[in-house]
Scaffold this motif. Structure first.
Motif, PDB file in Angstrom:
ATOM      1  N   ILE A 225     -82.934 -16.909 -93.040  1.00 35.01           N
ATOM      2  CA  ILE A 225     -82.888 -16.653 -91.600  1.00 35.01           C
ATOM      3  C   ILE A 225     -83.938 -15.611 -91.268  1.00 35.01           C
ATOM      4  N   ILE A 226     -84.932 -16.007 -90.476  1.00 36.71           N
ATOM      5  CA  ILE A 226     -86.041 -15.119 -90.140  1.00 36.71           C
ATOM      6  C   ILE A 226     -86.155 -14.990 -88.624  1.00 36.71           C
ATOM      7  N   PRO A 227     -86.728 -13.882 -88.133  1.00 34.71           N
ATOM      8  CA  PRO A 227     -86.772 -13.669 -86.689  1.00 34.71           C
ATOM      9  C   PRO A 227     -87.869 -14.432 -85.964  1.00 34.71           C
ATOM     10  N   ASP A 228     -88.982 -14.736 -86.649  1.00 34.63           N
ATOM     11  CA  ASP A 228     -90.098 -15.376 -85.941  1.00 34.63           C
ATOM     12  C   ASP A 228     -91.087 -15.947 -86.946  1.00 34.63           C
ATOM     13  N   ILE A 229     -91.060 -17.252 -87.139  1.00 37.99           N
ATOM     14  CA  ILE A 229     -91.924 -17.884 -88.136  1.00 37.99           C
ATOM     15  C   ILE A 229     -93.390 -17.832 -87.718  1.00 37.99           C
ATOM     16  N   THR A 230     -93.672 -17.626 -86.427  1.00 42.25           N
ATOM     17  CA  THR A 230     -95.070 -17.540 -85.993  1.00 42.25           C
ATOM     18  C   THR A 230     -95.702 -16.209 -86.368  1.00 42.25           C
ATOM     19  N   ASN A 231     -94.885 -15.221 -86.732  1.00 45.61           N
ATOM     20  CA  ASN A 231     -95.406 -13.931 -87.166  1.00 45.61           C
ATOM     21  C   ASN A 231     -95.974 -14.080 -88.580  1.00 45.61           C
TER      22      ASN A 231
ATOM     23  N   ASP B  54     -85.152 -20.179 -87.923  1.00 47.66           N
ATOM     24  CA  ASP B  54     -85.953 -19.277 -87.100  1.00 47.66           C
ATOM     25  C   ASP B  54     -85.137 -18.880 -85.873  1.00 47.66           C
ATOM     26  N   THR B  55     -84.783 -17.598 -85.766  1.00 44.37           N
ATOM     27  CA  THR B  55     -83.943 -17.150 -84.653  1.00 44.37           C
ATOM     28  C   THR B  55     -84.720 -16.960 -83.362  1.00 44.37           C
ATOM     29  N   GLY B  56     -86.052 -16.905 -83.445  1.00 43.89           N
ATOM     30  CA  GLY B  56     -86.826 -16.611 -82.242  1.00 43.89           C
ATOM     31  C   GLY B  56     -86.461 -15.263 -81.658  1.00 43.89           C
ATOM     32  N   ASN B  57     -86.059 -14.329 -82.532  1.00 38.47           N
ATOM     33  CA  ASN B  57     -85.626 -12.983 -82.131  1.00 38.47           C
ATOM     34  C   ASN B  57     -84.401 -13.006 -81.213  1.00 38.47           C
ATOM     35  N   SER B  58     -83.603 -14.062 -81.317  1.00 44.20           N
ATOM     36  CA  SER B  58     -82.398 -14.187 -80.500  1.00 44.20           C
ATOM     37  C   SER B  58     -81.163 -13.835 -81.321  1.00 44.20           C
ATOM     38  N   LEU B  59     -80.368 -12.901 -80.828  1.00 41.41           N
ATOM     39  CA  LEU B  59     -79.133 -12.514 -81.496  1.00 41.41           C
ATOM     40  C   LEU B  59     -78.162 -13.687 -81.544  1.00 41.41           C
ATOM     41  N   ASN B  60     -78.069 -14.468 -80.473  1.00 38.72           N
ATOM     42  CA  ASN B  60     -77.145 -15.595 -80.436  1.00 38.72           C
ATOM     43  C   ASN B  60     -77.518 -16.662 -81.457  1.00 38.72           C
ATOM     44  N   VAL B  61     -78.821 -16.939 -81.582  1.00 32.48           N
ATOM     45  CA  VAL B  61     -79.270 -17.923 -82.568  1.00 32.48           C
ATOM     46  C   VAL B  61     -78.984 -17.420 -83.974  1.00 32.48           C
TER      47      VAL B  61
ATOM     48  N   GLU C 271     -91.855   1.294 -76.215  1.00 30.98           N
ATOM     49  CA  GLU C 271     -91.170   0.196 -76.905  1.00 30.98           C
ATOM     50  C   GLU C 271     -91.903  -1.125 -76.720  1.00 30.98           C
ATOM     51  N   GLY C 272     -92.076  -1.851 -77.848  1.00 32.56           N
ATOM     52  CA  GLY C 272     -92.583  -3.210 -77.815  1.00 32.56           C
ATOM     53  C   GLY C 272     -91.575  -4.131 -78.471  1.00 32.56           C
ATOM     54  N   ASP C 273     -91.986  -5.369 -78.761  1.00 34.73           N
ATOM     55  CA  ASP C 273     -91.066  -6.300 -79.422  1.00 34.73           C
ATOM     56  C   ASP C 273     -91.743  -7.018 -80.582  1.00 34.73           C
ATOM     57  N   TRP C 274     -92.749  -6.346 -81.202  1.00 34.70           N
ATOM     58  CA  TRP C 274     -93.482  -6.831 -82.371  1.00 34.70           C
ATOM     59  C   TRP C 274     -94.600  -7.803 -82.008  1.00 34.70           C
ATOM     60  N   THR C 275     -94.673  -8.271 -80.770  1.00 36.07           N
ATOM     61  CA  THR C 275     -95.676  -9.278 -80.408  1.00 36.07           C
ATOM     62  C   THR C 275     -96.958  -8.635 -79.894  1.00 36.07           C
TER      63      THR C 275
END
Length: 339
Positions: free
Chosen positions: A65-71, A96-103, A215-219
Motif C-alpha cells: 500500500i503506497i500513497p502515490d505511485i506517480t512519485n 495506490d491510495t492517491g494520498n487518500s485516508l479513505n482509500v 505546508e505542502g503535500d509532497w507534490t
C-alpha cells in the motif's frame, strides 16, 4: 457492500474471529459463533470465496500500500520490493491510495479478507490503533514511514537526523534565514523532518520563525504554491529546505518565474534524491534515501514473517546521505534581503 469488519462490529468481535467462524478453523465458542452467524444473516454478508481458498494455502502474494505511485521515490521502492519478491517466488499487488485516508482504509480492509499473505504499508495516515489491530491479524511491515509507540516491524531512515543535517549544512554555508516547505503536518515522518529543521536552528542559536514553515503535500504544485507564499513575505529567506524533491523542484520553478536565480538569490535543498534532482538546472542538493534498499529490506522482513522465520531486528534504520549539488551555495551579499 457489506464487509467482514461490518460483521465484526455488529457481533462485537474481531475480524479474526469472523474469519475463524467462516473458515471453521480454530476455536470459537458456540455463543460467539451464533452471534457472528446472526450478524452475517442480518447484514446479508457474502463471504469472498476467493479469499476462502487463499486462507487454506499461501497465495504467494503480498500487498504493498503506497500513497502515490506517480512519485518517483515510491517507484524506486516498489522496484526493490518486486525484485526480492520475484526471487522468493512471490507476487506484489500494488494498492495506490492517491494520498487518500479513505482509500488506505479500504485497502487495509481488503487485506483483512486475506487476499494476500501479508502487507507492506508505505503510507502512514491511519491511526496507531488501526495499524496495531491490522498487525495482530496478519503479517505487516511498515516501510519508509513509522508510527510512534508501536511494535510493528519497520524499516526507514532517521528523518530527524537527516533533516537536521540538511538544515545544518545550509547554516554552515552562512544562511541565517532558512524557510521550510514541509509535507502534511499530520504525518509522523513529516513532523520528524520539521523537528530536525527546528533542532538545527536552535542548536545554532537561530530563531525558529513559524511563518517560514509552509505546508505542502509532497507534490511539485504544492512546492510552487508554498514558494509563492514565501516570496510574498516582506523579508525573504536566503535558503529554503523542501521536505521532498518534488516540492523542491516546484520551488525552483516558482523562483525562476519571479526572475530569481538559484543559488545566487536563494539556495534550495531537497529530500529523497529522486532521478529528477539531477535533471533540473541547477542540479538539486538533497538528502539521499536508499530507496531500493528500503523496498528490498521491507519485503525480506515481511516474507520472513510470512514463512514463520524469526526477525533479527524489528526496527531497522538505514543510512542517508547529503548530496551537495549546484542549487546550494553561501548567500550573496545582501541585495535580495534575508540575512
Amino acid at each position: 457492500m457489506v464487509k467482514m469488519s461490518d460483521v465484526a462490529k455488529r457481533a462485537n468481535v474481531s475480524t479474526a474471529t469472523v474469519s475463524r467462524v467462516l473458515s471453521k478453523e480454530g476455536y470459537v465458542s458456540e455463543e460467539t459463533r451464533n452471534k457472528v452467524l446472526k450478524a452475517i444473516d442480518v447484514l446479508g454478508y457474502t463471504p469472498n470465496r476467493l479469499a476462502s481458498n487463499f486462507r487454506k494455502s499461501s497465495s504467494h502474494t503480498v500487498l504493498a500500500i503506497i500513497p502515490d505511485i506517480t512519485n518517483p521515490f515510491f517507484s524506486e521502492v516498489v522496484k526493490g520490493l518486486e525484485k526480492v519478491a520475484a526471487e522468493r517466488g512471490y507476487h506484489v499487488l500494488l494498492g495506490d491510495t492517491g494520498n487518500s485516508l479513505n482509500v488506505e482504509r479500504d485497502l487495509m480492509e481488503l487485506v483483512r479478507e486475506q487476499l494476500a499473505d501479508g502487507v507492506i504499508l508505505a503510507t502512514a495516515r491511519v491511526t496507531n490503533e488501526e495499524i496495531e489491530k491490522l498487525g495482530r491479524e496478519l503479517p505487516l511491515v511498515v516501510a519508509c514511514e513509522y508510527f510512534d509507540g508501536i511494535s510493528i516491524p519497520t524499516v526507514s531512515i532517521d528523518n530527524v537526523v537527516a533533516a537536521r543535517e540538511a538544515t545544518q549544512y545550509l547554516i554552515d554555508c552562512g544562511h541565517r534565514r532558512i524557510a521550510l516547505i514541509s509535507g502534511r503536518f499530520n504525518i509522523v515522518l513529516n513532523r520528524d523532518r520539521i523537528r530536525g529543521y527546528r533542532q538545527a536552528l536552535e542548536y545554532s542559536g537561530l530563531p525558529v520563525q513559524e511563518s517560514l514553515i509552509q505546508e505542502g503535500d509532497w507534490t511539485m504544485e504544492s512546492g510552487m504554491n508554498a514558494m509563492s507564499r514565501i516570496l510574498a513575505m516582506d523579508q525573504l529567506p536566503t535558503a529554503v529546505f523542501a521536505a521532498s524533491d518534488e516540492m523542491a523542484v516546484g520551488a525552483l520553478k516558482s523562483l525562476k518565474a519571479k526572475g530569481l536565480r538559484v543559488p545566487n538569490d536563494m539556495s534550495v535543498m531537497g529530500f529523497d534524491d529522486i532521478s529528477l534532482s539531477e535533471m533540473v538546472e541547477p542540479e538539486l542538493s538533497t538528502v539521499r534515501q536508499p530507496k531500493r534498499e528500503l523496498g528490498e529490506l521491507a519485503i525480506r522482513m515481511l516474507l520472513n514473517i510470512v514463512e514463520g522465520k524469526k526477525l533479527e531486528r524489528t526496527q531497522v534504520i538505514l543510512p542517508h546521505r547529503l548530496m551537495i549539488r549546484g542549487s546550494t551555495a553561501p548567500p550573496s551579499p545582501p541585495h535580495g534581503g534575508g540575512r
